[in-house]
Design a protein around this motif. Structure first.
Motif, mmCIF file in Angstrom:
data_model
loop_
_atom_site.group_PDB
_atom_site.id
_atom_site.type_symbol
_atom_site.label_atom_id
_atom_site.label_comp_id
_atom_site.label_asym_id
_atom_site.label_seq_id
_atom_site.Cartn_x
_atom_site.Cartn_y
_atom_site.Cartn_z
ATOM 1 N N SER A 188 0.824 -1.200 0.000
ATOM 2 C CA SER A 188 0.000 0.000 0.000
ATOM 3 C C SER A 188 0.864 1.258 0.000
ATOM 4 O O SER A 188 0.610 2.201 -0.762
ATOM 5 C CB SER A 188 -0.926 -0.003 1.222
ATOM 6 N N VAL A 208 2.524 1.560 -3.512
ATOM 7 C CA VAL A 208 1.577 1.954 -4.559
ATOM 8 C C VAL A 208 1.217 3.441 -4.423
ATOM 9 O O VAL A 208 1.165 4.167 -5.414
ATOM 10 C CB VAL A 208 0.318 1.057 -4.523
ATOM 11 N N MET A 259 -2.748 -1.485 -6.970
ATOM 12 C CA MET A 259 -2.585 -2.344 -5.799
ATOM 13 C C MET A 259 -2.789 -3.816 -6.162
ATOM 14 O O MET A 259 -2.014 -4.671 -5.741
ATOM 15 C CB MET A 259 -3.577 -1.908 -4.711
#
Length: 88
Positions: free
Chosen positions: A20, A23, A48
């Motif tokens: 996370s 990204v 993701m």
């Protein structure tokens, strides 16, 4: 079109929280950013699902590729994230 190969330091690989963070950082850059295994098919580093789909484990090498006006800056920032244990 800068490119670098780095070893993923996160103890859980590129999953959940580390993915996370990666990204989100990739999404900040203006040009395309891809990630993949050496010799493999790269995926969009801003997706993701694509990043999680690679199932990158701790210690695996990945190839980062960037384009655009801030390509060198993006490559430096993203590679720094990958060589740091983001899950600690």
């Amino acid at each position: 079109m800068p490119e670098i190969t780095v070893k993923v330091a996160s103890s859980v690989g590129l999953h959940a929280r580390p993915a996370s963070l990666f990204v989100k950082a990739a999404a900040k850059h203006s040009g395309p950013v891809t990630i993949g295994r050496p010799g493999g098919t790269p995926v969009d580093a801003r997706s993701m699902l694509s990043v999680l789909g690679l199932a990158i484990e701790h210690g695996e090498e990945v190839v980062l590729h960037t384009e655009g006006d801030d390509a060198d800056k993006a490559l430096a920032e993203l590679s720094r994230l990958l060589v740091t244990d983001l899950d600690s």
